[in-house]
Design a protein around this motif. Structure first.
Motif, PDB file in Angstrom:
ATOM      1  N   VAL A  36      22.479  97.215  65.076  1.00 21.39           N
ATOM      2  CA  VAL A  36      23.601  97.597  65.946  1.00 21.39           C
ATOM      3  C   VAL A  36      24.897  97.617  65.147  1.00 21.39           C
ATOM      4  N   LYS A  37      25.876  98.338  65.675  1.00 19.59           N
ATOM      5  CA  LYS A  37      27.173  98.412  64.990  1.00 19.59           C
ATOM      6  C   LYS A  37      27.782  97.007  64.948  1.00 19.59           C
ATOM      7  N   PRO A  38      28.436  96.679  63.838  1.00 18.74           N
ATOM      8  CA  PRO A  38      28.927  95.297  63.715  1.00 18.74           C
ATOM      9  C   PRO A  38      30.090  94.994  64.646  1.00 18.74           C
ATOM     10  N   ASP A  39      30.547  95.984  65.429  1.00 18.96           N
ATOM     11  CA  ASP A  39      31.664  95.712  66.328  1.00 18.96           C
ATOM     12  C   ASP A  39      31.185  94.888  67.513  1.00 18.96           C
ATOM     13  N   VAL A  40      32.047  94.764  68.501  1.00 12.94           N
ATOM     14  CA  VAL A  40      31.737  93.870  69.611  1.00 12.94           C
ATOM     15  C   VAL A  40      30.608  94.422  70.479  1.00 12.94           C
ATOM     16  N   VAL A  41      30.688  95.717  70.789  1.00 13.46           N
ATOM     17  CA  VAL A  41      29.667  96.292  71.672  1.00 13.46           C
ATOM     18  C   VAL A  41      28.402  96.559  70.862  1.00 13.46           C
ATOM     19  N   PRO A  42      27.262  95.987  71.269  1.00 12.53           N
ATOM     20  CA  PRO A  42      26.033  96.161  70.477  1.00 12.53           C
ATOM     21  C   PRO A  42      25.417  97.540  70.700  1.00 12.53           C
ATOM     22  N   GLN A  43      25.973  98.541  70.017  1.00 18.27           N
ATOM     23  CA  GLN A  43      25.438  99.891  70.186  1.00 18.27           C
ATOM     24  C   GLN A  43      24.534 100.198  69.007  1.00 18.27           C
ATOM     25  N   LEU A  44      23.390 100.866  69.289  1.00 15.80           N
ATOM     26  CA  LEU A  44      22.435 101.158  68.217  1.00 15.80           C
ATOM     27  C   LEU A  44      23.066 102.040  67.145  1.00 15.80           C
ATOM     28  N   CYS A  45      22.699 101.772  65.893  1.00 14.03           N
ATOM     29  CA  CYS A  45      23.185 102.592  64.789  1.00 14.03           C
ATOM     30  C   CYS A  45      22.332 103.858  64.669  1.00 14.03           C
ATOM     31  N   LYS A  46      22.863 104.790  63.866  1.00 14.51           N
ATOM     32  CA  LYS A  46      22.036 105.936  63.492  1.00 14.51           C
ATOM     33  C   LYS A  46      21.167 105.505  62.321  1.00 14.51           C
ATOM     34  N   THR A  47      20.200 106.353  61.982  1.00 14.83           N
ATOM     35  CA  THR A  47      19.251 105.933  60.945  1.00 14.83           C
ATOM     36  C   THR A  47      19.916 105.791  59.575  1.00 14.83           C
ATOM     37  N   ASP A  48      21.046 106.518  59.358  1.00 10.74           N
ATOM     38  CA  ASP A  48      21.667 106.415  58.030  1.00 10.74           C
ATOM     39  C   ASP A  48      22.953 105.599  58.079  1.00 10.74           C
ATOM     40  N   GLU A  49      22.937 104.607  58.987  1.00 13.77           N
ATOM     41  CA  GLU A  49      24.157 103.800  59.151  1.00 13.77           C
ATOM     42  C   GLU A  49      23.812 102.342  58.900  1.00 13.77           C
ATOM     43  N   ILE A  50      24.728 101.627  58.285  1.00 14.16           N
ATOM     44  CA  ILE A  50      24.521 100.193  58.060  1.00 14.16           C
ATOM     45  C   ILE A  50      25.023  99.448  59.288  1.00 14.16           C
ATOM     46  N   GLY A  51      24.274  98.474  59.742  1.00 12.07           N
ATOM     47  CA  GLY A  51      24.750  97.684  60.879  1.00 12.07           C
ATOM     48  C   GLY A  51      24.181  96.288  60.807  1.00 12.07           C
ATOM     49  N   GLU A  52      24.373  95.541  61.882  1.00  8.44           N
ATOM     50  CA  GLU A  52      23.854  94.172  61.897  1.00  8.44           C
ATOM     51  C   GLU A  52      22.454  94.185  62.488  1.00  8.44           C
ATOM     52  N   LEU A  53      21.535  93.511  61.794  1.00  9.10           N
ATOM     53  CA  LEU A  53      20.167  93.451  62.298  1.00  9.10           C
ATOM     54  C   LEU A  53      20.103  92.498  63.495  1.00  9.10           C
ATOM     55  N   CYS A  54      19.401  92.924  64.523  1.00 11.43           N
ATOM     56  CA  CYS A  54      19.186  92.061  65.684  1.00 11.43           C
ATOM     57  C   CYS A  54      17.677  91.937  65.922  1.00 11.43           C
ATOM     58  N   VAL A  55      17.259  90.756  66.314  1.00 12.90           N
ATOM     59  CA  VAL A  55      15.830  90.513  66.484  1.00 12.90           C
ATOM     60  C   VAL A  55      15.578  90.045  67.915  1.00 12.90           C
ATOM     61  N   GLY A  56      14.549  90.632  68.528  1.00 10.73           N
ATOM     62  CA  GLY A  56      14.147  90.171  69.849  1.00 10.73           C
ATOM     63  C   GLY A  56      12.779  89.529  69.715  1.00 10.73           C
ATOM     64  N   SER A  57      12.705  88.202  69.914  1.00  5.79           N
ATOM     65  CA  SER A  57      11.430  87.514  69.684  1.00  5.79           C
ATOM     66  C   SER A  57      11.518  86.132  70.311  1.00  5.79           C
ATOM     67  N   ILE A  58      10.337  85.536  70.559  1.00  2.68           N
ATOM     68  CA  ILE A  58      10.361  84.142  71.039  1.00  2.68           C
ATOM     69  C   ILE A  58      10.802  83.239  69.881  1.00  2.68           C
ATOM     70  N   ALA A  59      10.435  83.660  68.670  1.00  2.00           N
ATOM     71  CA  ALA A  59      10.632  82.785  67.509  1.00  2.00           C
ATOM     72  C   ALA A  59      12.033  82.912  66.914  1.00  2.00           C
ATOM     73  N   THR A  60      13.063  82.682  67.739  1.00  2.00           N
ATOM     74  CA  THR A  60      14.429  82.619  67.176  1.00  2.00           C
ATOM     75  C   THR A  60      15.114  81.404  67.771  1.00  2.00           C
ATOM     76  N   GLY A  61      16.298  81.073  67.258  1.00  2.00           N
ATOM     77  CA  GLY A  61      17.086  80.015  67.884  1.00  2.00           C
ATOM     78  C   GLY A  61      17.489  80.462  69.281  1.00  2.00           C
ATOM     79  N   THR A  62      17.948  79.498  70.125  1.00  2.23           N
ATOM     80  CA  THR A  62      18.320  79.917  71.481  1.00  2.23           C
ATOM     81  C   THR A  62      19.803  79.750  71.765  1.00  2.23           C
ATOM     82  N   SER A  63      20.504  78.899  71.013  1.00  2.00           N
ATOM     83  CA  SER A  63      21.931  78.731  71.326  1.00  2.00           C
ATOM     84  C   SER A  63      22.628  78.003  70.187  1.00  2.00           C
ATOM     85  N   TYR A  64      23.956  78.084  70.204  1.00  2.00           N
ATOM     86  CA  TYR A  64      24.768  77.162  69.397  1.00  2.00           C
ATOM     87  C   TYR A  64      25.001  75.974  70.308  1.00  2.00           C
ATOM     88  N   TYR A  65      24.625  74.796  69.880  1.00  2.00           N
ATOM     89  CA  TYR A  65      24.669  73.642  70.772  1.00  2.00           C
ATOM     90  C   TYR A  65      26.087  73.444  71.333  1.00  2.00           C
TER      91      TYR A  65
END
Length: 1554
Positions: free
Chosen positions: A714-743
């Protein structure tokens, strides 16, 4: 190089070559020797081109796309030790970029000058390459993630140098090895090359030179070119000037000239213009470049990992796995720990791990607190504090917590109370509510203790109970007690800490189900099987080390061999040896571990890595790990290492493992590579670099998405909008195996762990939340993930994105001298003037010379400029080992940044480049064509503005019983007083103890004056009208001598006597005034007579050319036959000489009429009568100070209590005690006196009160000044002495100048002085805009007292001489009976200055004759009324025209810049600024150790940019007391300038900003 890409060399030749390259990089053989042996080795295999020398192979670059052959990257590699993140391509690019800069033209960068005491000298010849054996420098060679380079770098470097030296221009793509020079020769010649390096600006920098044509010349009377330097404070300043004020020689000026020439180079075309209303200074907004690359691909799709295949015998929770292995195979080894010799220290079996964990679980639940009130309950958080060499104790404690269902929070061991970042860890523990810390015996013993044996509370930490988990300290659980083992659920399993960019520490919570799923996903993707052996070099408390070495290993009953960091320091090969020894299948390492192995592998012959099926590279996501992997493979492929074994992975504390390359059996499938354009990356798009470009970034893939996970970018800005295929962005992962919160942080948690990515039309791509990984990258062909950087390292400069790691890599690839410790380099951005600016801080080796460091710095600037097209704002070098460290020896970035910003980094070298970086300054102001006089009149009428004029009360109309008015001359007034009130005391002089030293009544003064007149006639043989210099200390003699001169018909000139401790600098001024005033004789005391004839005096001046000197201590007894009676009141009464702040010596003529009018004006303003007493603490040599000291009492008859300011140095309370003791209502002082009291008595107000000091009777306390009121000083003085009864309204200032010695003076009646706030930016445009107090850019201005009776003021435009409207800034013109009648100079150039005294307005009232004060100010009609009932006009003085600096078409007053600078650091006590050829020079006095000098350079540059939109050209750091100050406490900036240019300041440090 090309030969290894195209030639199938036999294995043994390849090995031998690798060893050769290593020898070369470590300096064991010379370049020549290397080439000889190398060409011998490969000569047989080289296809000979006709006429070609086999030792000069050409290299061809092939464009590399992620799919093309990976062999290109598998470069042969040496184990050079100083590189971290280094790719061959990169080193080569850096060298080529440098060479390109070189060809572009020569530019000289002036080197900073440093005081000897700051320089640790070591000569170039004495420089030997430090010992490169692996463990030689503990910290140095073992730090940071380093990767080797190929021989390319060393050859290329040589080649670059030689090419630069011999001026050949081989194109930068062919790399020819240089045989002309060995390393050391090139090194010494580097100095010449680096003298002429060229920086290219990548965006239009502000033009600091565009005003050279009308550069400001200080207005000074032409005739006084010699006199202008009246007090040469530093040796002989007049000798070194040429006609136009430019010094004839001197190192400093040559350097500045060099800098000016540098800055005059042609600039890039400026950014798009926009219309600016002259009033507003708009910062340039960076306009996007229309040609910049934009993303053109389709919108990406979310990538899905393979199915997470649940194997039937997978345990239902991690504790269940531990129970299974602990009971069915208790003898199986779980963990082997090593001692520092690499011997197995301890083997923890699964049985022991199980039983001990149960014991820990039981004890923490039941043995802390009481039975009724246990300290810990399930779900509570517990800190785990274990050292890096004790994984077994950590593992037991961790599983003990899981079994007890408490939440472990693993943290680092706090070593001291002030560890870098330790306070933030304390905040994390506090917010998690941690009350118990589990630790090992050894660690507990090593913690710092208070004298009573208690462990102190660390800074910022909560109060903790320390609990030791060793079995022997614990009680055995009862037989019936058993931990409750559940299936994995949604409760928190553990909290992993994470340090953010700003240094704050967050806790990422991981649930039990996530923990288990993550272990399963790792097991599946890494193909882990039971009882495999795994070697772990990583930190086992967090990240990859924890996930593989503590958690997943237990799930699969694997055996972990743990290598502590301390062992790696001693033996970098230890992990490879353990892999061989245990035939390990898997190893978990970082790039630096691979690098260290390369450095040391020659010592080891029998290495076999064929057992490895997977080498997990934990920091494989770092863009620069690629070269580490390549180099490692190059060297160890011959030792059984298979290429497909290397598995880089990407991870983040929030998303756990993001992606990992799977170990394949198919060695034919090459890993993915991307050679990307750095230019494209900076705009956030992916462009595979096909051309022959320098600035490329080579990335390796980190494998595919984890099993059971979804990934999108997704774009590194505030709104998580999908990038185009030739664009650099922040990787996001959807999975059970991630952290759940900042305590404890729900807001931040929402933004990071609950992200719902959207496609371009705004639809959600999944109903489940994703987690932001903090990694920037893209998904390439075949679902391979590529990471290009971290969000934390992102710096947005001028709208383009740069990654800190990339810049670090470029800086480290510039290695002419093995100059900077690998891994000890920090890159961060600071915000200055609304944009981020890049700062690079590196630790330099102790043996590097000044020249080395300066060369290295200039080359780093060029390399970063060439490769990243971005300017570095500041480059600082600090001594080795001084940057704050993280627990594992890396650099603590946020702490380093903090130190930099607060000025406590203490660098040993600094290079600032604001001229090249700062491109968003406001446009230089273009002077508008002047409007005609008529339009101004009409304009003012239309806008309802009145013409700015004001006047004091009219002297003629004032009926008062002023007896002295009958007399035209002061000498007559004195004679009249001696007859009518002979015993009335006029003067009382106090000594430093506050007792009366002497006093004079009217008749005593008259009689002494008579005797002096006799002496002048008899001994001096003077005619009437002759000039007499009075050289007296402040006191009664001076007054008597003055009236003696009047009685004899001579013209007195008061001169400050030379200072006995400082004759060399003070005597020339005396001599100059005596000569310029054409004094026929000098009168003085016996003591000063002696001084004038002393040996020291003859060394300073030619004593033979003094006029006759009369000693008035020895007066004749008889009185004169007849006193002189002047006939014409317009003849000269006295001459007033003074040195202006611009260093101009100007004498003004005061006629008898003006003198009497002056005294009368002051008498009326201050209501002075014979019954009054006035305390005067001023220097009596010029201006209002002289008039108050010598003249006013005789005219008005009041008693003057005289307090010489020099006595205050002995007793600072003298003046105020006298004011209190004599119950004085009116007192006068100077700023220096006020400052002395404020600084000297600040802490003594209580004791002064007890001594009965009472200031409640003071009605007026006037500071006599010729400058803008120093509002901060008067306010702090008022505040400080408020407790002693001083009324804040009593403190005010006066204003005088050369043409009129007192224009304003706060009298006894009339409204209080007012203060207004004006906009500093408008002032620069010669406008006045009033703003609210506290608004940005506001400047407080205090009214300069009331206009004196008989004085008229008008504000005129200094250029057109037209009158200005109210609240317009212009020159203050004055018309008054006590104006001086003209300048008195030797050379008779009065014509030039005549308009100072006889100016007329160009329109309006063109008849009145005005005197120009040379000061800018404005009038403002206030709401207050004065005594006559009229509305009161307040005069505000802004500053002297002479002092004002014209920069970028705007007018700056030095004091404003100085005020900003003094505020910026506690060690700056004083500051002065001046300009030199359009460069702003800032001189600061340092009150602190010389080590702090360089801290000030960035801070000074920042504050002047932020607050004044100016770029500082030169920063000079000097000792206290170097900035010269005159008797009125005003800075003599021009003297300082002359001293600086003549190289007489002995500065601690001079920095030339680029």
């Amino acid at each position: 190089m090309a030969d290894r890409d195209t030639l199938p060399l036999p294995l043994e030749v390849r090995t031998r070559l690798a060893e050769l390259e290593l020898e070369l990089s470590e300096g064991d053989i010379t370049q020549k020797g290397y080439e000889k042996k190398r060409s011998k080795l490969i000569g047989a295999f080289l296809p000979q081109a006709p006429g070609m020398d086999p030792s000069v192979p050409h290299e061809r670059r092939t464009p590399v796309t992620p799919g093309s052959s990976s062999r290109y990257h598998r470069r042969r590699s040496s184990g050079s030790r100083d590189e971290r993140y280094r790719s061959d391509v990169h080193t080569e690019a850096v060298q080529a970029a440098l060479a390109k800069q070189k060809e572009r033209g020569k530019m000289a960068v002036p080197m900073p000058s440093k005081r000897r005491s700051l320089v640790v000298q070591s000569s170039m010849d004495a420089y030997t390459p430090p010992d490169t054996s692996s463990g030689s420098e503990g910290e140095g060679s073992m730090q940071g993630e380093g990767t080797p380079t190929s021989s390319q770098s060393s050859i290329n470097m040589e080649n670059w140098i030689s090419r630069a030296i011999h001026g050949s221009t081989t194109s930068s793509t062919t790399s020819s090895s240089s045989t002309q020079s060995g390393g050391s020769g090139a090194a010494s010649r580097l100095a010449d090359v680096m003298g002429q390096t060229h920086l290219e600006n990548h965006s239009a920098p502000p033009d600091v030179t565009s005003y050279t044509t009308d550069s400001i010349q200080v207005e000074r009377p032409q005739g006084s070119t010699t006199t202008s330097r009246s007090t040469p404070k530093y040796g002989n300043a007049e000798l070194m000037e040429t006609g136009d004020g430019v010094p004839v020689g001197g190192r400093v000026s040559a350097k500045i000239q060099q800098l000016v020439n540098t800055l005059k180079r042609p600039k890039r075309p400026p950014l798009r213009e926009f219309f600016v209303d002259d009033f507003e200074e708009l910062l340039e907004v960076q306009q996007p470049d229309p040609n910049q690359p934009k993303a053109e691909g389709a919108q990406m799709l979310a990538m899905r990992g393979e199915q997470l295949g649940v194997v039937t015998n997978w345990p239902l929770s991690l504790e269940a796995a531990l129970q299974r292995w602990g009971t069915i195979s208790p003898k199986a080894p779980c963990l082997t720990t090593m001692d520092t010799n690499g011997k197995p220290l301890y083997i923890l079996t699964y049985g022991k791990l199980w039983t001990r964990s149960i014991k820990v679980a039981y004890n923490i639940l039941h043995k802390l607190g009481s039975k009724q009130e246990p300290m810990l309950r399930p779900g509570d958080r517990v800190a785990l504090v274990f050292p890096n060499n004790d994984p077994a104790a950590f593992m037991v404690a961790f599983y003990g917590c899981l079994l007890a269902e408490v939440v472990p929070v693993p943290i680092e061991v706090p070593l001291t109370r002030k560890d870098a970042g330790s306070q933030q860890i304390g905040f994390l523990l506090g917010s998690c509510g941690v009350t118990v810390a589990l630790t090992s015996d050894a660690c507990h013993k090593g913690l710092p203790k208070s004298p009573t044996g208690e462990i102190p509370q660390f800074k910022g930490w909560p109060k903790l109970l320390w609990f030791v988990t060793e079995s022997k300290h614990l009680s055995k659980p009862p037989r019936d007690w058993f931990p409750h083992i559940k299936d994995a659920n949604n409760e928190t399993a553990y909290i992993e800490y994470k340090t953010c960019k700003d240094g704050s520490v967050l806790g990422v919570t991981v649930m039990r189900i996530a923990l288990l799923t993550h272990c399963q996903a790792l097991t599946q993707s890494c193909g882990y099987t039971e009882a495999e052996t795994i070697v772990n070099v990583l930190d086992f408390k967090k990240d990859v080390g924890l996930w593989h070495g503590i958690l997943t290993s237990v799930m699969n009953m694997m055996h972990v061999i743990s290598i502590p960091y301390s062992l790696m320091k001693v033996n970098p090969l230890s992990w490879i040896q353990k892999v061989c020894q245990y035939k390990a299948k898997v190893a978990c390492v970082k790039s630096r571990d691979m690098h260290w192995a390369l450095v040391a592998h020659r010592d080891q012959r029998d290495i076999n890595l064929s057992s490895l099926r997977m080498l997990v590279v934990a920091d494989g996501a770092n863009p620069w790990s690629v070269s580490s992997c390549d180099a490692f493979l190059n060297v160890f492929q011959s030792k059984g290492l298979k290429p497909e074994v290397i598995c880089p992975c990407a991870s983040s504390p929030e998303a756990l493992t993001v992606a990992i390359r799977r170990p394949t059996d198919d060695s034919n499938q090459p890993p993915g590579r991307g050679v990307l354009s750095m230019q494209g990356l900076s705009h956030g798009v992916i462009r595979v670099d096909s051309e022959e470009k320098l600035s490329v970034l080579t990335l390796q893939d980190v494998g595919t998405v984890m099993p059971g996970a979804l990934m999108c970018v997704v774009k590194p800005d505030v709104v998580p909008q999908l990038c185009k295929t030739d664009e650099i962005g922040e990787l996001c992962v959807g999975s059970i195996a991630t952290g759940t919160s900042y305590y404890g942080l729900s807001g931040m948690t929402k933004n990071t762990f609950e992200v719902f990515p959207m496609n371009s039309v705004g639809a959600l791509i999944s109903e489940y939340p994703f987690t932001r990984t903090g990694l920037l990258g893209f998904v390439g062909p075949g679902g391979l993930c590529f990471i290009a950087g971290k969000m934390d390292g992102l710096m947005v400069v001028g709208g383009r994105r740069h990654n800190a790691d990339d810049i670090v890599a470029t800086a480290l690839a510039v290695e002419p001298m093995k100059f900077v410790y690998r891994g000890r380099i920090a890159v961060f951005s600071i915000s200055v003037l609304h944009d981020e600016r890049i700062v690079v801080v590196a630790e330099q080796r102790p043996d590097s010379t000044e020249e080395d460091s300066f060369q290295w710095m200039s080359r780093v600037l060029q390399a970063i400029d060439g490769i990243h097209q971005v300017g570095v704002y500041c480059l600082a070098l600090v001594p080795s080992n001084t940057l704050p460290k993280t627990p594992l020896g890396g650099i603590h970035l946020s702490e380093s940044k903090q130190l930099f910003l607060e000025g406590s980094l203490h660098p040993c070298n600094v290079l600032m480049c604001p001229h090249t970086c700062v491109t968003n300054l406001p446009k230089p102001r273009q002077k508008q064509p002047e409007i005609g006089p008529a339009s101004v009149m009409v304009g003012n009428l239309v806008s309802g503005k009145r013409i700015a004029q004001a006047s004091g009360r009219d002297l003629g109309q004032m009926e008062d019983n002023d007896q002295a008015r009958k007399f035209l001359f002061l000498s007559e007034v004195l004679q009249w007083r001696a007859q009518t009130t002979p015993d009335h005391v006029l003067y009382t002089l106090l000594n430093c103890r506050g007792t009366i030293a002497s006093s004079l009544t009217c008749v005593q003064l008259h009689k002494r004056a008579e005797k002096i007149a006799t002496m002048l006639a008899e001994r001096g043989h003077l005619q009437d009208g002759d000039h007499v210099a009075l050289v007296y200390p402040p006191g009664i003699d001076l007054i008597a001598a003055f009236y003696g001169c009047l009685y004899a018909g001579c013209v007195p000139i008061t001169v400050r006597p030379p200072h006995p401790q400082n004759i060399a600098t003070t005597l020339p001024t005396v001599k100059m005034i005596v000569e310029v005033s054409r004094s026929a004789c000098m009168m003085t005391t016996a003591v000063i007579c002696k001084l004038l004839r002393s040996k020291e005096a003859s060394a300073a001046v030619d004593v033979r050319s003094w006029p006759p000197v009369l000693d008035t201590d020895d007066l004749p007894k008889k009185k004169p036959p007849l006193l002189y009676k002047p006939s014409n009141p317009d003849t000269l009464a006295y001459l007033d000489f003074s040195v202006s702040t611009t260093g101009m010596l100007a004498g003004v003529k005061m006629s008898h009429t003006a003198t009497s009018a002056f005294c009368r004006s002051i008498k009326l303003q201050c209501e002075l009568y014979p019954s009054r007493e006035v305390a005067i603490c001023l220097d009596p040599y010029c201006g209002l100070g002289f008039v108050l000291w010598c003249l006013c009492s005789v005219y008005s008859g009041h008693q003057s209590i005289l307090i010489p300011p020099s006595e205050l140095e002995v007793n600072p309370a003298l003046w105020l005690l006298a004011v209190s003791q004599y119950k004085v209502r009116d007192t006068f002082c100077s700023y220096s006196v006020m400052e002395l009291c404020t600084k000297g008595l600040g802490l003594q107000t209580e004791s002064l009160k007890s001594r009965g000091l009472d200031l409640s009777r003071v009605r007026t306390c006037v500071v006599v000044a010729e400058e803008r009121p120093r509002i901060a000083l008067t306010q702090s003085f008022s505040k400080l002495f408020k407790d002693l009864g001083l009324h804040p309204r009593a403190v005010s200032t006066s204003f005088g100048c050369r043409v009129n010695l007192a224009v304003c003076l706060q009298g006894t009646s009339g409204p209080d002085p007012t203060t207004v706030y004006v906009d500093m930016r408008a002032l620069r445009h010669d406008r006045v805009r009033l703003v609210e107090r506290g608004s940005p850019h506001s400047l407080p201005l205090m009214e300069s007292g009331k206009i004196l009776p008989g004085v008229r003021i008008i504000i005129a435009n200094p250029e057109t001489k037209g009158p200005l409207g109210d609240s317009h800034l212009g020159e203050i013109w004055v018309c008054s009976g006590h104006n001086a009648s003209g300048y008195f100079t030797v050379y008779g150039d009065e014509a030039l200055q005549s308009d100072h005294f006889t100016s007329r307005l160009s329109f309006g009232d063109t008849q009145t004759i005005w005197a120009r004060t040379g000061y800018l100010g404005f009038l403002r009609r206030t709401e207050l009324t004065d005594a006559s009932g009229e509305r009161h006009d307040a005069l505000y003085v802004v500053g002297a025209l002479d002092e004002a600096m014209e920069l970028r078409g705007m007018r700056y007053h030095p004091i404003d810049i100085e005020t900003s600078v003094i505020r910026t650091h506690k060690s700056i006590t004083e500051c002065a600024v001046f300009t030199w050829t359009n460069l702003l020079v800032v001189v600061v006095e340092l009150d602190g150790s010389e080590q702090e000098a360089l801290d000030l350079v960035p801070l000074v540059t920042n504050v002047v940019l932020e607050e004044h939109y100016l770029i500082v050209g030169v920063v000079v750091v000097v000792d206290i007391g170097v900035i010269p100050i005159n008797s009125r406490g005003e800075k003599q900036r021009m003297h300082l300038r002359d001293g600086f240019l003549a190289d007489q300041l002995d500065p601690i440090y001079v920095a030339y900003n680029m």
